[in-house]
Scaffold this motif. Sequence first.
Motif, PDB file in Angstrom:
ATOM      1  N   ALA A  20       0.837  -1.212   0.000  1.00 63.15           N
ATOM      2  CA  ALA A  20       0.000   0.000   0.000  1.00 63.15           C
ATOM      3  C   ALA A  20       0.867   1.256   0.000  1.00 63.15           C
ATOM      4  O   ALA A  20       0.570   2.208  -0.729  1.00 63.15           O
ATOM      5  CB  ALA A  20      -0.927  -0.009   1.205  1.00 63.15           C
ATOM      6  N   HIS A  21       1.919   1.264   0.790  1.00 65.83           N
ATOM      7  CA  HIS A  21       2.818   2.427   0.811  1.00 65.83           C
ATOM      8  C   HIS A  21       3.437   2.648  -0.566  1.00 65.83           C
ATOM      9  O   HIS A  21       3.512   3.791  -1.038  1.00 65.83           O
ATOM     10  CB  HIS A  21       3.919   2.240   1.861  1.00 65.83           C
ATOM     11  N   ALA A  22       3.858   1.577  -1.219  1.00 63.66           N
ATOM     12  CA  ALA A  22       4.443   1.696  -2.560  1.00 63.66           C
ATOM     13  C   ALA A  22       3.412   2.233  -3.550  1.00 63.66           C
ATOM     14  O   ALA A  22       3.735   3.093  -4.388  1.00 63.66           O
ATOM     15  CB  ALA A  22       4.979   0.340  -3.017  1.00 63.66           C
ATOM     16  N   ARG A  23       2.191   1.748  -3.462  1.00 63.69           N
ATOM     17  CA  ARG A  23       1.146   2.226  -4.372  1.00 63.69           C
ATOM     18  C   ARG A  23       0.853   3.699  -4.154  1.00 63.69           C
ATOM     19  O   ARG A  23       0.684   4.455  -5.116  1.00 63.69           O
ATOM     20  CB  ARG A  23      -0.122   1.406  -4.203  1.00 63.69           C
ATOM     21  N   VAL A  24       0.777   4.126  -2.903  1.00 61.77           N
ATOM     22  CA  VAL A  24       0.501   5.536  -2.604  1.00 61.77           C
ATOM     23  C   VAL A  24       1.631   6.409  -3.136  1.00 61.77           C
ATOM     24  O   VAL A  24       1.390   7.462  -3.725  1.00 61.77           O
ATOM     25  CB  VAL A  24       0.265   5.741  -1.091  1.00 61.77           C
ATOM     26  N   ARG A  25       2.866   5.968  -2.941  1.00 63.04           N
ATOM     27  CA  ARG A  25       4.013   6.746  -3.445  1.00 63.04           C
ATOM     28  C   ARG A  25       3.957   6.902  -4.955  1.00 63.04           C
ATOM     29  O   ARG A  25       4.352   7.928  -5.506  1.00 63.04           O
ATOM     30  CB  ARG A  25       5.333   6.076  -3.062  1.00 63.04           C
ATOM     31  N   ALA A  26       3.481   5.868  -5.662  1.00 61.00           N
ATOM     32  CA  ALA A  26       3.478   5.872  -7.127  1.00 61.00           C
ATOM     33  C   ALA A  26       2.299   6.634  -7.738  1.00 61.00           C
ATOM     34  O   ALA A  26       2.319   6.917  -8.937  1.00 61.00           O
ATOM     35  CB  ALA A  26       3.466   4.430  -7.644  1.00 61.00           C
ATOM     36  N   LEU A  27       1.297   6.964  -6.938  1.00 59.15           N
ATOM     37  CA  LEU A  27       0.118   7.647  -7.471  1.00 59.15           C
ATOM     38  C   LEU A  27       0.457   9.038  -8.001  1.00 59.15           C
ATOM     39  O   LEU A  27       1.245   9.760  -7.404  1.00 59.15           O
ATOM     40  CB  LEU A  27      -0.958   7.783  -6.387  1.00 59.15           C
ATOM     41  N   GLN A  28      -0.181   9.379  -9.097  1.00 63.82           N
ATOM     42  CA  GLN A  28      -0.067  10.721  -9.660  1.00 63.82           C
ATOM     43  C   GLN A  28      -1.270  11.527  -9.169  1.00 63.82           C
ATOM     44  O   GLN A  28      -2.261  11.691  -9.868  1.00 63.82           O
ATOM     45  CB  GLN A  28      -0.041  10.643 -11.195  1.00 63.82           C
ATOM     46  N   VAL A  29      -1.169  11.989  -7.924  1.00 67.32           N
ATOM     47  CA  VAL A  29      -2.251  12.742  -7.292  1.00 67.32           C
ATOM     48  C   VAL A  29      -1.651  13.975  -6.621  1.00 67.32           C
ATOM     49  O   VAL A  29      -0.444  14.028  -6.371  1.00 67.32           O
ATOM     50  CB  VAL A  29      -3.009  11.890  -6.245  1.00 67.32           C
ATOM     51  N   PRO A  30      -2.488  14.974  -6.323  1.00 64.58           N
ATOM     52  CA  PRO A  30      -1.979  16.149  -5.606  1.00 64.58           C
ATOM     53  C   PRO A  30      -1.373  15.747  -4.252  1.00 64.58           C
ATOM     54  O   PRO A  30      -1.762  14.732  -3.653  1.00 64.58           O
ATOM     55  CB  PRO A  30      -3.230  17.013  -5.403  1.00 64.58           C
ATOM     56  N   GLU A  31      -0.436  16.533  -3.800  1.00 64.72           N
ATOM     57  CA  GLU A  31       0.264  16.227  -2.552  1.00 64.72           C
ATOM     58  C   GLU A  31      -0.686  16.102  -1.362  1.00 64.72           C
ATOM     59  O   GLU A  31      -0.479  15.264  -0.487  1.00 64.72           O
ATOM     60  CB  GLU A  31       1.330  17.294  -2.265  1.00 64.72           C
ATOM     61  N   GLY A  32      -1.734  16.906  -1.317  1.00 64.35           N
ATOM     62  CA  GLY A  32      -2.696  16.817  -0.223  1.00 64.35           C
ATOM     63  C   GLY A  32      -3.392  15.458  -0.172  1.00 64.35           C
ATOM     64  O   GLY A  32      -3.630  14.910   0.906  1.00 64.35           O
ATOM     65  N   VAL A  33      -3.701  14.901  -1.332  1.00 61.59           N
ATOM     66  CA  VAL A  33      -4.324  13.577  -1.397  1.00 61.59           C
ATOM     67  C   VAL A  33      -3.329  12.523  -0.926  1.00 61.59           C
ATOM     68  O   VAL A  33      -3.668  11.629  -0.148  1.00 61.59           O
ATOM     69  CB  VAL A  33      -4.819  13.269  -2.833  1.00 61.59           C
ATOM     70  N   ARG A  34      -2.086  12.645  -1.381  1.00 58.99           N
ATOM     71  CA  ARG A  34      -1.048  11.696  -0.965  1.00 58.99           C
ATOM     72  C   ARG A  34      -0.867  11.738   0.557  1.00 58.99           C
ATOM     73  O   ARG A  34      -0.734  10.705   1.212  1.00 58.99           O
ATOM     74  CB  ARG A  34       0.264  11.997  -1.664  1.00 58.99           C
ATOM     75  N   MET A  35      -0.887  12.930   1.134  1.00 54.56           N
ATOM     76  CA  MET A  35      -0.741  13.059   2.581  1.00 54.56           C
ATOM     77  C   MET A  35      -1.924  12.435   3.311  1.00 54.56           C
ATOM     78  O   MET A  35      -1.747  11.761   4.328  1.00 54.56           O
ATOM     79  CB  MET A  35      -0.571  14.529   2.966  1.00 54.56           C
ATOM     80  N   ALA A  36      -3.134  12.627   2.789  1.00 49.52           N
ATOM     81  CA  ALA A  36      -4.322  12.028   3.408  1.00 49.52           C
ATOM     82  C   ALA A  36      -4.238  10.500   3.362  1.00 49.52           C
ATOM     83  O   ALA A  36      -4.562   9.820   4.346  1.00 49.52           O
ATOM     84  CB  ALA A  36      -5.585  12.522   2.713  1.00 49.52           C
ATOM     85  N   LEU A  37      -3.784   9.953   2.255  1.00 52.20           N
ATOM     86  CA  LEU A  37      -3.612   8.502   2.146  1.00 52.20           C
ATOM     87  C   LEU A  37      -2.526   8.013   3.101  1.00 52.20           C
ATOM     88  O   LEU A  37      -2.665   6.956   3.724  1.00 52.20           O
ATOM     89  CB  LEU A  37      -3.280   8.112   0.708  1.00 52.20           C
ATOM     90  N   SER A  38      -1.456   8.778   3.223  1.00 49.25           N
ATOM     91  CA  SER A  38      -0.381   8.403   4.145  1.00 49.25           C
ATOM     92  C   SER A  38      -0.873   8.399   5.584  1.00 49.25           C
ATOM     93  O   SER A  38      -0.510   7.509   6.366  1.00 49.25           O
ATOM     94  CB  SER A  38       0.806   9.368   4.005  1.00 49.25           C
ATOM     95  N   ARG A  39      -1.727   9.354   5.926  1.00 50.55           N
ATOM     96  CA  ARG A  39      -2.306   9.361   7.281  1.00 50.55           C
ATOM     97  C   ARG A  39      -3.160   8.119   7.512  1.00 50.55           C
ATOM     98  O   ARG A  39      -3.130   7.521   8.585  1.00 50.55           O
ATOM     99  CB  ARG A  39      -3.124  10.634   7.504  1.00 50.55           C
ATOM    100  N   LYS A  40      -3.931   7.724   6.493  1.00 46.84           N
ATOM    101  CA  LYS A  40      -4.738   6.511   6.619  1.00 46.84           C
ATOM    102  C   LYS A  40      -3.835   5.292   6.852  1.00 46.84           C
ATOM    103  O   LYS A  40      -4.163   4.417   7.659  1.00 46.84           O
ATOM    104  CB  LYS A  40      -5.600   6.304   5.378  1.00 46.84           C
TER     105      LYS A  40
END
Length: 75
Positions: A20-40
Amino acid sequence: MERDSQLELYELVADRLKEAHARVRALQVPEGVRMALSRKLLVVTAAAKHDLADAARRLDRLMKDLDEGRFPEGD
């Protein structure tokens, strides 16, 4: 025997968290979305310390959301 199944579940959750961490890192999404996913992901990691089965369920939901392209809103 129960200890063995608990260890297997721990290994499964750990492997899936890594994925999951690898997938989140690879996503082409705004930084705010990436941070929200990282918090999850951090919430799932913290839950694993207290309730492994709950953490597995949370991680399943998160992975399903990623698979279906449902992302949290970023700040």
